[in-house]
Design a protein around this motif. Structure first.
Motif, PDB file in Angstrom:
ATOM      1  N   CYS A 786     -23.416   9.745   1.238  1.00 20.63           N
ATOM      2  CA  CYS A 786     -22.885   9.643   2.597  1.00 20.63           C
ATOM      3  C   CYS A 786     -21.663  10.534   2.827  1.00 20.63           C
ATOM      4  O   CYS A 786     -21.204  10.666   3.956  1.00 20.63           O
ATOM      5  CB  CYS A 786     -22.519   8.192   2.922  1.00 20.63           C
ATOM      6  SG  CYS A 786     -23.958   7.117   3.043  1.00 20.63           S
ATOM      7  N   GLU A 839     -18.509   2.264   2.607  1.00 19.12           N
ATOM      8  CA  GLU A 839     -18.720   1.489   3.825  1.00 19.12           C
ATOM      9  C   GLU A 839     -18.216   2.252   5.045  1.00 19.12           C
ATOM     10  O   GLU A 839     -18.872   2.282   6.096  1.00 19.12           O
ATOM     11  CB  GLU A 839     -18.000   0.148   3.700  1.00 19.12           C
ATOM     12  CG  GLU A 839     -18.119  -0.743   4.915  1.00 19.12           C
ATOM     13  CD  GLU A 839     -17.351  -2.036   4.759  1.00 19.12           C
ATOM     14  OE1 GLU A 839     -17.200  -2.747   5.764  1.00 19.12           O
ATOM     15  OE2 GLU A 839     -16.881  -2.318   3.638  1.00 19.12           O
ATOM     16  N   THR A 842     -20.686   5.182   5.792  1.00 20.84           N
ATOM     17  CA  THR A 842     -21.943   4.727   6.383  1.00 20.84           C
ATOM     18  C   THR A 842     -21.757   4.375   7.852  1.00 20.84           C
ATOM     19  O   THR A 842     -22.567   4.739   8.712  1.00 20.84           O
ATOM     20  CB  THR A 842     -22.472   3.506   5.613  1.00 20.84           C
ATOM     21  OG1 THR A 842     -22.644   3.855   4.230  1.00 20.84           O
ATOM     22  CG2 THR A 842     -23.805   3.048   6.187  1.00 20.84           C
ATOM     23  N   LYS A 843     -20.667   3.666   8.162  1.00 18.74           N
ATOM     24  CA  LYS A 843     -20.396   3.297   9.554  1.00 18.74           C
ATOM     25  C   LYS A 843     -20.120   4.529  10.405  1.00 18.74           C
ATOM     26  O   LYS A 843     -20.498   4.593  11.584  1.00 18.74           O
ATOM     27  CB  LYS A 843     -19.221   2.327   9.620  1.00 18.74           C
ATOM     28  CG  LYS A 843     -18.956   1.785  11.036  1.00 18.74           C
ATOM     29  CD  LYS A 843     -17.834   0.772  11.035  1.00 18.74           C
ATOM     30  CE  LYS A 843     -17.655   0.172  12.431  1.00 18.74           C
ATOM     31  NZ  LYS A 843     -17.422   1.176  13.472  1.00 18.74           N
ATOM     32  N   TRP A 845     -21.416   7.554  10.241  1.00 16.70           N
ATOM     33  CA  TRP A 845     -22.654   8.210  10.665  1.00 16.70           C
ATOM     34  C   TRP A 845     -23.379   7.368  11.710  1.00 16.70           C
ATOM     35  O   TRP A 845     -24.000   7.902  12.640  1.00 16.70           O
ATOM     36  CB  TRP A 845     -23.545   8.490   9.463  1.00 16.70           C
ATOM     37  CG  TRP A 845     -22.951   9.486   8.511  1.00 16.70           C
ATOM     38  CD1 TRP A 845     -22.515   9.258   7.239  1.00 16.70           C
ATOM     39  CD2 TRP A 845     -22.716  10.878   8.769  1.00 16.70           C
ATOM     40  NE1 TRP A 845     -22.020  10.416   6.670  1.00 16.70           N
ATOM     41  CE2 TRP A 845     -22.132  11.430   7.594  1.00 16.70           C
ATOM     42  CE3 TRP A 845     -22.928  11.708   9.853  1.00 16.70           C
ATOM     43  CZ2 TRP A 845     -21.773  12.758   7.493  1.00 16.70           C
ATOM     44  CZ3 TRP A 845     -22.572  13.049   9.763  1.00 16.70           C
ATOM     45  CH2 TRP A 845     -21.996  13.565   8.594  1.00 16.70           C
ATOM     46  N   SER A 846     -23.296   6.041  11.572  1.00 14.44           N
ATOM     47  CA  SER A 846     -23.917   5.164  12.563  1.00 14.44           C
ATOM     48  C   SER A 846     -23.224   5.301  13.919  1.00 14.44           C
ATOM     49  O   SER A 846     -23.885   5.403  14.966  1.00 14.44           O
ATOM     50  CB  SER A 846     -23.859   3.713  12.073  1.00 14.44           C
ATOM     51  OG  SER A 846     -24.369   2.824  13.041  1.00 14.44           O
ATOM     52  N   LYS A 882     -25.374  15.415   9.257  1.00 10.78           N
ATOM     53  CA  LYS A 882     -25.658  14.084   8.715  1.00 10.78           C
ATOM     54  C   LYS A 882     -26.588  14.184   7.512  1.00 10.78           C
ATOM     55  O   LYS A 882     -27.679  14.736   7.594  1.00 10.78           O
ATOM     56  CB  LYS A 882     -26.285  13.201   9.786  1.00 10.78           C
ATOM     57  CG  LYS A 882     -26.539  11.781   9.280  1.00 10.78           C
ATOM     58  CD  LYS A 882     -27.182  10.902  10.327  1.00 10.78           C
ATOM     59  CE  LYS A 882     -27.455   9.516   9.758  1.00 10.78           C
ATOM     60  NZ  LYS A 882     -28.128   8.619  10.733  1.00 10.78           N
ATOM     61  N   CYS A 886     -28.696   8.042   4.398  1.00 16.46           N
ATOM     62  CA  CYS A 886     -27.402   7.356   4.405  1.00 16.46           C
ATOM     63  C   CYS A 886     -27.417   6.092   5.250  1.00 16.46           C
ATOM     64  O   CYS A 886     -26.532   5.255   5.125  1.00 16.46           O
ATOM     65  CB  CYS A 886     -26.322   8.309   4.916  1.00 16.46           C
ATOM     66  SG  CYS A 886     -24.646   7.667   4.768  1.00 16.46           S
ATOM     67  N   GLU A 887     -28.423   5.917   6.117  1.00 17.93           N
ATOM     68  CA  GLU A 887     -28.416   4.806   7.049  1.00 17.93           C
ATOM     69  C   GLU A 887     -28.362   3.464   6.319  1.00 17.93           C
ATOM     70  O   GLU A 887     -29.205   3.158   5.484  1.00 17.93           O
ATOM     71  CB  GLU A 887     -29.663   4.830   7.946  1.00 17.93           C
ATOM     72  CG  GLU A 887     -29.711   6.034   8.875  1.00 17.93           C
ATOM     73  CD  GLU A 887     -30.329   7.249   8.211  1.00 17.93           C
ATOM     74  OE1 GLU A 887     -30.551   7.204   6.988  1.00 17.93           O
ATOM     75  OE2 GLU A 887     -30.590   8.241   8.917  1.00 17.93           O
ATOM     76  N   SER A 889     -26.687   2.413   3.973  1.00 19.17           N
ATOM     77  CA  SER A 889     -26.537   2.435   2.524  1.00 19.17           C
ATOM     78  C   SER A 889     -25.095   2.170   2.118  1.00 19.17           C
ATOM     79  O   SER A 889     -24.168   2.756   2.652  1.00 19.17           O
ATOM     80  CB  SER A 889     -26.961   3.804   1.970  1.00 19.17           C
ATOM     81  OG  SER A 889     -26.650   3.898   0.599  1.00 19.17           O
ATOM     82  N   GLN A 890     -24.919   1.279   1.173  1.00 19.13           N
ATOM     83  CA  GLN A 890     -23.601   1.041   0.592  1.00 19.13           C
ATOM     84  C   GLN A 890     -23.562   1.590  -0.835  1.00 19.13           C
ATOM     85  O   GLN A 890     -22.604   1.369  -1.563  1.00 19.13           O
ATOM     86  CB  GLN A 890     -23.281  -0.465   0.586  1.00 19.13           C
ATOM     87  CG  GLN A 890     -23.288  -1.099   1.980  1.00 19.13           C
ATOM     88  CD  GLN A 890     -22.258  -0.474   2.887  1.00 19.13           C
ATOM     89  OE1 GLN A 890     -21.107  -0.315   2.494  1.00 19.13           O
ATOM     90  NE2 GLN A 890     -22.655  -0.112   4.102  1.00 19.13           N
TER      91      GLN A 890
END
Length: 893
Positions: A786, A839, A842-843, A845-846, A882, A886-887, A889-890
């Protein structure tokens, strides 16, 4: 089998040749083959000299070739029926008794295929360089055969000293030294027979680097400039006086803007004549006092001179000149570049006193006056040299002025700023490309022009950095950004900042570095700081160029000769030093998005994209849309790039100081390395062995990183006894402390580094004593899933948010909460534990995925619509980065 004689030691002779004290013109007897009026000298197994001289052969040095006494390579000779010379690379055949013609002199490759014949047109030549870009030469074709204008000297190959490159896509190239003057010490002399043929045939195929290395064996090594000249320099054609100089320097200091050298343009000397060698007294009541004040602040100084006016009887040091020259009789003395006595008398009796350096100081300390001479000669390349065919004043002045200190036995390295004089000019740094036109067209030409000069070993072009008239703030910013990644970074105004434009509504060019709009100024200052931080890298690249002939700035095809895209399609970018690839932006932003289109070529292999914070792989072109703040820069994935930590409190004279803490930027391939070369930065003590080479190597195996440091050489005067090394590792979590090695006398520590989404390791108090070896290991936790592209994407999101903020467009969480959260992700890393970074990433990219829809839904007036367009364009560029998978994913890997 040709008998190979004893090897000849090269080190001392080449060093001496590079300083202009002694030359070895005659080749080793075992390297030569004579066949009647023809002589062939096999200098290396891929370089041969071919002479046809019925009146006798030439052994004296020329300007282009100063050393022919090389160790004889292995080669075979036969004389039946024709003369045949064979090395491992080629077979040369000559029909004995005939002059050189297409049929009498031919070369075949190792497979016996016809390769070259005498007088053959080199259709694949990759070109060299020309004397100057004066007079709107920004679209000059470097193909010398096209510069045939007999009346316009700008487009005349002879006047421009245009030379072909020493490399060609045909695999061969010719250095034509026919009818060129020979030199006896400092005195040029015409050849006895101007019709004799004297050429050097380079047969290196696509091994372009080897061709340049062989060239330095016969032509001398490229100069290693003093370190201060590779920092930031400033000059301006303006009627400065003492107070204005002090004020200008003080403003650099107050603004924490790097500056290492101040060069006085022609207004330093008495006004009226174009040339002069005496300070103007009304404006500079105490040059000694002013220069002492500047030197105390760590600066080095230079001055512009126009030698064409000769020496006037009114000069301060005329009597000294008259005594040294042995003539004058109290009258003005005309410019006499073909007379070595005249040229030497100017150097010793006129220029040396202006350097204010008595014998005791010169032999060991720094000088108190001028350190460099800007030879601004532009009054015709036949002026004063008509008695010697093919001699030119630029060549004479460059050689004499650069070599003067070595000739007088002084320790400080010579330095000039002058136009290209022809083959051999690489020995005399720096180059001055002249008063070019400051337009977008002019800017676009410089990457190609500068890199192509590497093909003749001329690696230190210095271009005037200034914005265009209007003023064009964007052009000024891009020019400064380019200058930070050129061989020399030198601000200069040739007069576009004054004159009739001062009363014109359009206005003059903005010349002073701080005379820019606030955002432009910050970007420009950042580029100058970046240049300063790169000084260990740049000086090491300059040293490497001096040792190998591979210029600091060089074309893509040097490393990728078989890639078609490495040639014309990627001529807008270049290698910068050992490990970096620069691709300057030279086009304007356009449209409401205010972004510039740019096509970046990624060569074969793996690269770390410094701008975007991710690994990329080639070969391929990558189209980009770039903000004014963005400049593509690639780092070899296996490189380690050394930098300084810029001290904002001491922005002046950084380049003159010994390196302190070294920061190494490492991208982490399976293994990699980097080096820092250092010496005292200004004298020739390095030639006696006073230098250090620090090598960093690393290897990665099963998530374990091992770093090794090793120091070799000999400590130089002023060298720090110990220094810290800071290694920055991107896309990795903080290593466990249990893996940090404790080392005798110093320690290694680690801490999180959100700026690279990784960590930095500091090795404290590492000795600079030669023989020092350090090894330290870390256990890595990867964040590449990520973390790839986060640095570039988050910066663009911040720019998009800023675009909307400037107009106060709906900044509620409901209106654009995802955009604001994504824009704050980089800051969030600073407040989170490293174990929580995955964390955050990941957030991010969201949130970024949702941001374009938010921006599209915002209510805006018609006057604000351009802001939406720009914000959406920036977000599109961010989303392009992007990483896959990675969606949600932790995971760390």
């Amino acid at each position: 089998l040709h008998r190979v004689g004893a090897k000849v030691a090269l080190g001392t002779s080449l060093v001496v040749a590079s300083l202009g004290v002694s030359e070895n013109g005659a080749a080793h007897p075992d390297s030569t083959v004579v066949a009647g009026d023809a002589r062939f000298t096999v200098l290396t197994d891929r370089l041969v000299r071919c002479e046809f001289a019925p009146s006798g052969f030439t052994d004296e040095p020329t300007y282009a070739v100063v050393n022919r006494e090389l160790p004889p390579p292995d080669f075979n000779v036969s004389h039946s029926p024709n003369l045949t010379i064979k090395t491992r690379a080629f077979s040369l055949q000559y029909k004995q008794g005939q002059p050189f013609t297409e049929s009498s002199l031919r070369v075949y490759d190792r497979e016996g295929v016809d390769w070259w014949h005498y007088s053959q047109n080199d259709a694949g030549n990759l070109f060299g360089t020309i004397r100057t870009l004066d007079g709107n030469m920004e679209d000059t074709d470097l193909n010398c055969s096209l510069l045939t204008n007999p009346t316009d000297q700008r487009f005349n190959a002879t006047e421009q000293h245009c030379v072909p490159g020493l490399i060609s896509r045909k695999g061969w190239a010719v250095l034509n030294d026919t009818a060129m003057p020979v030199w006896k010490g400092q005195q040029p002399m015409q050849r006895g027979d101007l019709k004799s043929v004297d050429i050097y045939l380079f047969l290196h195929g696509s091994d372009y680097k080897a061709a340049l290395r062989d060239y330095t064996l016969i032509a001398g090594k490229p100069a290693l400039p003093p370190r201060y000249s590779l920092g930031v320099m400033f000059t301006r054609w303006y009627d400065f006086d003492d107070e204005m100089v002090r004020d200008t320097v003080a403003k650099f200091e107050e603004r924490s803007y790097p500056l290492d050298a101040f060069i006085f343009d022609m207004n330093w000397h008495y006004h009226g004549p174009w040339g002069g060698y005496s300070w103007t007294k009304p404006e500079f009541p105490s040059p000694e006092g002013l220069m002492a004040w500047m030197r105390k602040r760590g600066l080095r100084m230079g001055a512009n001179i126009h030698d064409c006016d000769g020496v006037r009887a009114s000069e301060d040091h005329y009597k000294d000149f008259e005594a040294a020259f042995g003539a004058g009789d109290g009258k003005d003395v005309a410019f006499q570049p073909a007379n070595a006595s005249y040229v030497q008398a100017v150097g010793d009796a006129i220029l040396a006193p202006l350097e204010r350096c008595d014998e005791a100081v010169c032999k060991g300390g720094s000088r108190e006056g001028f350190n460099l001479w800007w030879i601004d000669y532009q009054q015709g390349e036949e002026n004063g040299v008509g008695s010697i065919k093919n001699l030119n004043p630029t060549a004479v002045l460059n050689k004499a002025t650069y070599e003067a200190r070595a000739r007088r036995g002084e320790s400080e390295r010579g330095l000039i700023l002058s136009r290209w004089p022809g083959f051999g000019g690489h020995r005399y740094a720096l180059g001055f490309s002249g008063d070019q036109s400051h337009t977008w067209k002019g800017l676009q030409f410089l990457p190609y022009f500068t890199a192509t000069a590497a093909n003749v070993g001329f690696g230190f072009w210095s271009h005037d950095i200034v914005g265009g008239a209007g003023p064009d703030a964007e052009l000024k910013t891009r020019w400064i950004q380019l200058g930070a990644y050129m061989p020399v970074m030198r601000f200069h105004d040739k007069g576009e900042g004054t004159g009739p434009c001062a009363d014109d509504l359009a206005g003059c060019s903005r010349i002073l570095p701080w005379d820019s709009p606030p955002r432009n100024y910050e970007l420009e200052r950042r580029a100058a700081v970046e240049r300063t931080e790169l000084l260990p890298f740049i000086y090491t690249a300059a040293w490497h160029a001096s040792e190998t002939g591979e210029s600091m700035v060089r074309p893509m095809y040097y490393d990728f000769p078989e890639e078609e895209d490495a040639y014309e399609r990627s001529s807008h970018q270049y290698f910068f030093g050992l490990g970096l690839l620069a691709s300057p932006v030279t086009s304007k932003v356009y449209g409401n998005a205010s972004l510039a289109d740019h096509n970046l070529w990624i060569p074969p292999g793996s690269w770390w994209d410094v701008l975007e914070g991710r690994f990329v792989h080639g070969p391929k072109f990558m189209p980009l849309r770039l903000d004014l703040s963005e400049r593509p820069l690639l780092m070899r994935a296996d490189a380690a790039i050394p930098r300084l930590e810029f001290d904002r409190t001491q922005p002046l004279g950084t380049a003159e100081k010994a390196f302190g803490t070294l920061r190494w930027d490492v991208a982490l391939q399976d293994a990699g390395s980097g080096q820092v070369y250092e010496d005292d930065g200004r004298t020739n003590a390095r030639l006696s062995g006073d230098w250090l080479l620090t090598t960093l190597t690393y290897s990665v195996s099963d998530q374990s990183l091992t770093i090794n440091l090793e120091v070799s050489g000999r400590q130089y005067a002023g060298c720090p006894a110990v220094r810290d090394h800071l290694i920055r590792i991107p896309l990795s979590l903080l290593p466990r402390l249990s893996t940090i090695a404790r080392l005798d006398g110093f320690e290694a520590t680690v801490e999180a580094d959100p700026g690279v989404v990784g960590f930095r390791a500091r090795l404290r108090d590492v000795p600079t004593e030669p023989g020092t070896k350090v090894e330290v290991s870390f256990q890595l936790s990867d964040l590449r899933r990520c973390g790839q592209g986060f640095l570039g994407a988050s910066r663009r999101v911040q720019l998009a948010k800023q675009e909307l903020d400037e107009a106060n467009i709906d900044y509620t969480e409901k209106g654009r909460g995802n955009l604001q959260a994504a824009a704050s992700a980089a800051a969030a890393l600073h407040y989170k534990k490293a174990s929580e970074w995955a964390e955050v990433l990941t957030k991010f990219w969201s949130d970024l995925e949702a941001a374009p829809q938010e921006v599209s839904s915002l209510k805006m007036t018609n006057r604000e619509e351009h802001r939406r367009e720009r914000a959406l364009a920036l977000l599109a560029e961010a989303l392009r980065l992007k990483p896959e998978g990675c969606e949600g994913s932790q995971e760390l890997v």
